[in-house]
Write a protein that holds these residues in place. Sequence first.
Motif, PDB file in Angstrom:
ATOM      1  N   THR A 225       0.831  -1.205   0.000  1.00 54.37           N
ATOM      2  CA  THR A 225       0.000   0.000   0.000  1.00 54.37           C
ATOM      3  C   THR A 225       0.864   1.253   0.000  1.00 54.37           C
ATOM      4  N   GLN A 226       1.921   1.265   0.803  1.00 58.93           N
ATOM      5  CA  GLN A 226       2.822   2.412   0.851  1.00 58.93           C
ATOM      6  C   GLN A 226       3.482   2.642  -0.502  1.00 58.93           C
ATOM      7  N   LYS A 227       3.920   1.568  -1.135  1.00 59.38           N
ATOM      8  CA  LYS A 227       4.546   1.676  -2.458  1.00 59.38           C
ATOM      9  C   LYS A 227       3.552   2.238  -3.467  1.00 59.38           C
ATOM     10  N   GLU A 228       2.324   1.755  -3.430  1.00 60.47           N
ATOM     11  CA  GLU A 228       1.291   2.260  -4.326  1.00 60.47           C
ATOM     12  C   GLU A 228       1.084   3.758  -4.125  1.00 60.47           C
ATOM     13  N   MET A 229       0.998   4.206  -2.881  1.00 59.96           N
ATOM     14  CA  MET A 229       0.796   5.626  -2.593  1.00 59.96           C
ATOM     15  C   MET A 229       1.972   6.464  -3.101  1.00 59.96           C
ATOM     16  N   ASN A 230       3.181   5.937  -3.011  1.00 58.27           N
ATOM     17  CA  ASN A 230       4.365   6.650  -3.477  1.00 58.27           C
ATOM     18  C   ASN A 230       4.369   6.797  -4.985  1.00 58.27           C
ATOM     19  N   LEU A 231       3.731   5.871  -5.690  1.00 57.17           N
ATOM     20  CA  LEU A 231       3.721   5.902  -7.154  1.00 57.17           C
ATOM     21  C   LEU A 231       2.576   6.733  -7.728  1.00 57.17           C
ATOM     22  N   LEU A 232       1.621   7.113  -6.899  1.00 57.30           N
ATOM     23  CA  LEU A 232       0.485   7.909  -7.401  1.00 57.30           C
ATOM     24  C   LEU A 232       0.879   9.320  -7.731  1.00 57.30           C
TER      25      LEU A 232
END
Length: 72
Positions: free
Chosen positions: A65-72
Amino acid sequence: MKVIYKITYQCKIYIGQDVTDDIRYFGSPNRDIIEKDFTRNQKRDFTIRKEIIWESETASDTEVTQKEMNLL
């Protein structure tokens, strides 16, 4: 395998995660957002592309989830 994917509908890009890495999974897009993003004509003929932009066998769900948020 847990993955972060990029889905492209024509030129509209959406980022999401899949903790099962299922080939058939194309996300759970917000219907209202998708409806606003496309004209009636664009809905008649479009192409969808799914790219895996990050993957991990060991990341926790929180890390994904953290990685996804960083890529948004």
